[in-house]
Write an enzyme that holds these catalytic residues in place. Structure first.
Site, PDB file in Angstrom:
ATOM      1  N   ASP A 101      14.598  29.594 -28.476  1.00  0.00           N
ATOM      2  CA  ASP A 101      13.567  29.806 -27.469  1.00  0.00           C
ATOM      3  C   ASP A 101      13.904  29.174 -26.123  1.00  0.00           C
ATOM      4  O   ASP A 101      13.086  29.199 -25.210  1.00  0.00           O
ATOM      5  CB  ASP A 101      12.235  29.234 -27.967  1.00  0.00           C
ATOM      6  CG  ASP A 101      11.861  29.772 -29.330  1.00  0.00           C
ATOM      7  OD1 ASP A 101      11.906  30.994 -29.497  1.00  0.00           O
ATOM      8  OD2 ASP A 101      11.550  28.974 -30.228  1.00  0.00           O
ATOM      9  N   CYS A 145       3.740   1.671   2.518  1.00  0.00           N
ATOM     10  CA  CYS A 145       5.008   0.996   2.204  1.00  0.00           C
ATOM     11  C   CYS A 145       5.877   1.892   1.323  1.00  0.00           C
ATOM     12  O   CYS A 145       7.068   2.082   1.584  1.00  0.00           O
ATOM     13  CB  CYS A 145       4.738  -0.318   1.454  1.00  0.00           C
ATOM     14  SG  CYS A 145       3.826  -1.547   2.399  1.00  0.00           S
ATOM     15  N   ASP A 173      10.782  26.112 -30.761  1.00  0.00           N
ATOM     16  CA  ASP A 173      11.525  25.024 -31.408  1.00  0.00           C
ATOM     17  C   ASP A 173      12.676  24.509 -30.549  1.00  0.00           C
ATOM     18  O   ASP A 173      13.425  23.643 -30.975  1.00  0.00           O
ATOM     19  CB  ASP A 173      12.036  25.450 -32.788  1.00  0.00           C
ATOM     20  CG  ASP A 173      12.969  26.657 -32.703  1.00  0.00           C
ATOM     21  OD1 ASP A 173      13.398  27.008 -31.592  1.00  0.00           O
ATOM     22  OD2 ASP A 173      13.261  27.244 -33.761  1.00  0.00           O
ATOM     23  N   ASP A 183       5.926  30.801 -30.444  1.00  0.00           N
ATOM     24  CA  ASP A 183       6.970  31.359 -31.299  1.00  0.00           C
ATOM     25  C   ASP A 183       6.465  31.286 -32.742  1.00  0.00           C
ATOM     26  O   ASP A 183       5.701  30.382 -33.102  1.00  0.00           O
ATOM     27  CB  ASP A 183       8.251  30.539 -31.138  1.00  0.00           C
ATOM     28  CG  ASP A 183       9.352  31.018 -32.056  1.00  0.00           C
ATOM     29  OD1 ASP A 183       9.634  32.227 -32.053  1.00  0.00           O
ATOM     30  OD2 ASP A 183       9.908  30.186 -32.795  1.00  0.00           O
ATOM     31  N   CYS A 234       0.846  -1.194   0.000  1.00  0.00           N
ATOM     32  CA  CYS A 234       0.000   0.000   0.000  1.00  0.00           C
ATOM     33  C   CYS A 234       0.880   1.241   0.000  1.00  0.00           C
ATOM     34  O   CYS A 234       2.112   1.152   0.011  1.00  0.00           O
ATOM     35  CB  CYS A 234      -0.941   0.023   1.199  1.00  0.00           C
ATOM     36  SG  CYS A 234      -0.080   0.168   2.787  1.00  0.00           S
ATOM     37  N   CYS A 253      43.667 -18.469 -16.944  1.00  0.00           N
ATOM     38  CA  CYS A 253      43.938 -18.804 -15.541  1.00  0.00           C
ATOM     39  C   CYS A 253      42.924 -18.104 -14.649  1.00  0.00           C
ATOM     40  O   CYS A 253      42.084 -17.325 -15.113  1.00  0.00           O
ATOM     41  CB  CYS A 253      45.359 -18.382 -15.150  1.00  0.00           C
ATOM     42  SG  CYS A 253      45.601 -16.594 -15.226  1.00  0.00           S
ATOM     43  N   CYS A 271      42.567 -14.294 -14.847  1.00  0.00           N
ATOM     44  CA  CYS A 271      41.686 -13.761 -15.892  1.00  0.00           C
ATOM     45  C   CYS A 271      40.252 -13.669 -15.376  1.00  0.00           C
ATOM     46  O   CYS A 271      39.569 -12.646 -15.563  1.00  0.00           O
ATOM     47  CB  CYS A 271      41.717 -14.669 -17.119  1.00  0.00           C
ATOM     48  SG  CYS A 271      43.329 -14.795 -17.919  1.00  0.00           S
TER      49      CYS A 271
END
Length: 805
Positions: free
Chosen positions: A704, A19, A700, A499, A16, A84, A87
């Site tokens: 702006d 929580c 755009d 604009d 709920c 090995c 690695c």
């Protein structure tokens, strides 16, 4: 300065809003955590943190302390190239250091690596690339399970729990129904009336199906808080254990008829589990928008490598690859057309139904459909950088964010459960001591009903489910809200500032008129050569229109020796030892150039809606060049829709007053702010805000940007290939002003939906608790009502997914 990092992950165990609130508070208290938001409906936490102070393991450990868990994806790799154990150790350390990796284990003997990771931060493909840099090769051992599968598994679990509970509860429901006067005719086997038979039926429901409530309640109480699980566990346990006491007492006294409440506890749990199942199923539907977007991504790409056409998974495409896209195929990644011509259907991303013609030099978006021609494309954006990936990320972030109204609800939910427990206890005392002295059973009924009916589940789901559904539906129409707070704020907008260039108009001006001053001693061709050469370095759309128009006349241009752009005024340049000025009256006045002979012609052109620019050569007025930017076909309709919604509409531009008003008249805009420099647009927006107006700025996203940032809501309008316009709150993928109206409508509809959910959730709890306290509500009815209140809220939110714009 340390860079903060943001991560999102799924959280299991929440039941709920209490929580979610507790997790959010706990994460925010961790050193290094900047902000943490938890979305109950999405079961998702979004955390911004300092990686030098805290990491994913620490966040996971804190959640586990609270009794919750992070959903982790697991993947297994086959490792090639190890010689090995060193690695294996190196690979393991590298993987463990990657952002988003919880734990990596590399087995040298088996040549395998197992990794637990957060899919929101890292992918198996990125792990493969990182280890490839070390000189080793990872290959996927098996496909990873997606989050959708996890959701399906959770829904399946809830269904199985419900079925298990229903099998044992149905006989108890049979006995309970027969107790009502209107159902007294129903025959009930005597064996079902035996207290120990009822105990045998109720116990599996209480402690098998209902174990999740005990588990959740324990975790909540251990962390000094309370949630829905506490209410359900308290209520059903009271009924169950009181009935058990009566059953034991029945053995001692041998009473013929005992009032038991086993059926109350069992049926409450069964009905709540049914509600949980429906809720899980409905919540899965709220993420349909993300699933649809992800489903758009093509699986393979036809790449030309070493002169051969090879089909590879789209995830293996790299920037610079040449891709062949045949008719009817999806374009796999974002790119640039280098050969071929075709029409491309971009409707699935932009909502624009008419296919867009593409040829060499044009940009294309991944996941769009090539209609009728073969295109050869150069990949420019792949993986997480594509427009589709950015759209998915924006929608996910919006769905995971919190609207301001949700924070208020969280505060209420955080104190609601403890208050209910206290009220239930006082109700019990009132019944037991005053109304029905000494009658424990009579006092338990209203107490259990209060505990069950008062669960704030519906309250916690009211806002996030609507945000998820609303933002998802908006994304399907090319409207990307970048957060729940923006979705909420948009509905309050009273004024829209548009604009002009690229927003109201197409932003594709064309040269229309050339007027030469006969006293300047220049031919039209010579004037245009000087103007075109002077404007050549400029990136302004008007300059590019002039240059293109002049080149279309086959006039050869040169590069100017000197060039200076004067923002909002024009340009100055030196071309073939001539000083050339192209721009406004202000530019001419600044250089003391008399343009009085041109004023009549200038005004006439401007009244026709054209942008007229004065030209001076070597300090003398030489002529006028004019360009016209065509108004978008849909602009007038969109402005009319805005006015119909009661919005004030203004247009802002750097153009002169006459030209601006001519354009405004064409689209029905009454208020114009003209001759405003780019830096002045933000000031104009502030002035409107100072008048008490809530302002949306639509532009755009380039010149702006300051105004977009200052406005209450900034809307960046474009084609969708540049949706990461950081200053805007909403990205509109279509270059159509109707998207502005649709965004406003979607915000209003979503907020109306949220308020409906909250109204019914609040009314439901506040009205039901007194009824329960008065003893007028049977506990099993309270359980059914509580379960289905959450479902009704989610279903109401899902109506937003069917909104038509």
């Amino acid at each position: 300065m340390t860079q903060t990092r943001q991560t999102s992950f799924k959280v299991t165990g929440m039941s709920c809003a209490a929580c979610a609130n507790r997790i959010e508070k706990a994460l925010n208290k961790l050193d290094g955590v900047q902000t943490a938001h938890v979305n109950l409906a999405l079961e998702k936490a979004t955390v911004e943190y300092d990686p030098q102070q805290v990491d994913l393991s620490r966040l996971e450990a804190r959640l586990e302390q609270l009794g919750y868990a992070i959903v982790k994806e697991k993947v297994e790799f086959e490792v090639d190239g190890m010689s090995c154990a060193a690695c294996a150790n190196r690979i393991e350390k590298t993987l463990n250091k990657m952002a988003g990796v919880f734990q990596a284990n590399v087995n040298f003997a088996l040549e395998r690596a197992a990794v637990a990771y957060n899919p929101a931060e890292v992918t198996p493909e990125e792990m493969i690339k990182r280890i490839d840099q070390l000189g080793f090769k990872l290959s996927l051992k098996e496909d990873r399970a997606g989050l959708d599968q996890a959701q399906d598994r959770e829904t399946g679990r809830q269904f199985r729990k419900f079925v298990w509970a229903a099998v044992f509860s149905l006989p108890l429901l049979w006995t309970m129904v027969s107790h009502f006067e209107w159902a007294a005719f129903i025959w009930v086997p005597d064996v079902l009336l035996n207290p120990w038979v009822q105990w045998a039926l109720a116990t599996p429901v209480q402690f098998v199906s209902g174990w999740q409530f005990y588990k959740g309640a324990y975790k909540a109480l251990r962390n000094k808080s309370a949630n829905m699980d506490v209410l359900v566990a308290l209520g059903t346990s009271a009924a169950y254990f009181y009935s058990l006491y009566l059953s034991i007492d029945w053995l001692r006294t041998g009473a013929h008829h005992v009032d038991l409440y086993y059926e109350t506890a069992a049926i409450i749990i069964t009905l709540i589990l049914l509600g949980k199942y429906f809720e899980a199923k409905a919540k899965g539907r709220t993420s349909q928008a993300i699933k649809k977007l992800m489903g758009l991504k093509p699986k393979t790409a036809l790449v030309i490598r070493n002169g051969q056409e090879i089909e590879i998974p789209v995830d293996e495409v790299v920037v610079g690859d040449i891709i062949l896209v045949k008719p009817g195929q999806k374009i796999p990644v974002d790119g640039e057309v280098i050969a071929g011509r075709s029409a491309v259907d971009e409707s699935m991303l932009t909502g624009e139904s008419i296919p867009v013609d593409k040829e060499a030099g044009d940009e294309v978006i991944g996941a769009t459909i090539n209609k009728n021609g073969t295109l050869k494309i150069k990949a420019t954006k792949v993986g997480k950088d594509t427009a589709l990936a950015q759209i998915v990320r924006v929608v996910e972030e919006a769905q995971g964010s919190k609207a301001p109204i949700q924070r208020m609800v969280d505060k209420v939910s955080g104190i609601f459960v403890p208050i209910v427990v206290i009220f239930a206890f006082l109700t019990f005392l009132f019944w037991y001591l005053i109304l029905t002295p000494g009658q424990l059973g009579s006092a338990l009924i209203p107490t259990i009903s209060i505990l069950v009916i008062a669960c704030p589940c519906a309250l916690g789901l009211a806002t996030p489910t609507s945000i998820m559904a609303g933002s998802g539906r908006s994304a399907e129409h090319g409207i990307l809200f970048k957060g729940g707070e923006h979705l909420e704020k948009t509905q309050a907008i009273t004024t829209v500032v548009l604009d002009k260039t690229g927003t109201v108009t197409k932003g594709e001006p064309e040269m229309t008129d050339v007027l030469v001053n006969p006293d300047a001693g220049l031919s039209e061709e010579e004037l245009l050569r000087l103007v075109g050469s002077a404007e050549k370095p400029s990136e302004h759309p008007l300059a590019q229109a002039l240059v293109q128009g002049i080149m279309d006349r086959n006039i050869k241009l040169t590069h100017p020796k000197a060039f200076e752009a004067v923002p909002g005024h024009g340009i100055t340049a030196e071309v073939d030892q001539h000083q050339v000025l192209v721009g406004t009256r202000r530019l001419m006045a600044k250089h003391n150039i008399d343009v009085s002979p041109a004023l009549g012609q200038l005004e006439q052109l401007e009244q026709e809606g054209k942008t007229a620019m004065l030209v001076a050569v070597d300090g003398t007025y030489a002529g006028i060049v004019a360009v016209a930017d065509r108004v978008k076909e849909t602009s007038r309709e969109a402005v009319a829709r805005m006015k119909a919604m009661g919005l004030e509409v203004l247009m802002i531009t750097g153009d002169n007053e006459r030209t601006a008003r001519a354009i405004a008249r064409q689209v029905g805009i009454d208020h114009v702010l003209a001759e405003v420099l780019p830096e002045g647009k933000a000031d104009e927006v502030k002035k409107l805000q100072q008048q008490g107006k809530k302002v949306a700025m639509v532009g755009d996203g380039i010149n702006d940007a300051p105004a977009l940032a200052v406005a209450d809501i900034g809307m960046a309008i474009g084609t969708g290939t540049d949706i990461a316009m950081e200053t805007a709150d909403i990205a509109l993928m279509r270059g159509d002003l109707n998207s502005v109206v649709d965004a406003l409508l979607m915000s209003r509809k979503t907020m109306r939906n949220i308020k409906q959910n909250l109204f019914w959730a609040f009314c439901y709890n506040t009205a039901a608790i007194p009824v329960a306290a008065a003893g007028l509500l049977q506990p099993w009815i309270a359980g059914a009502a509580m379960a289905f209140s959450s479902v009704s809220v989610v279903l109401n939110a899902l109506r937003l997914q069917r909104v038509k714009l």
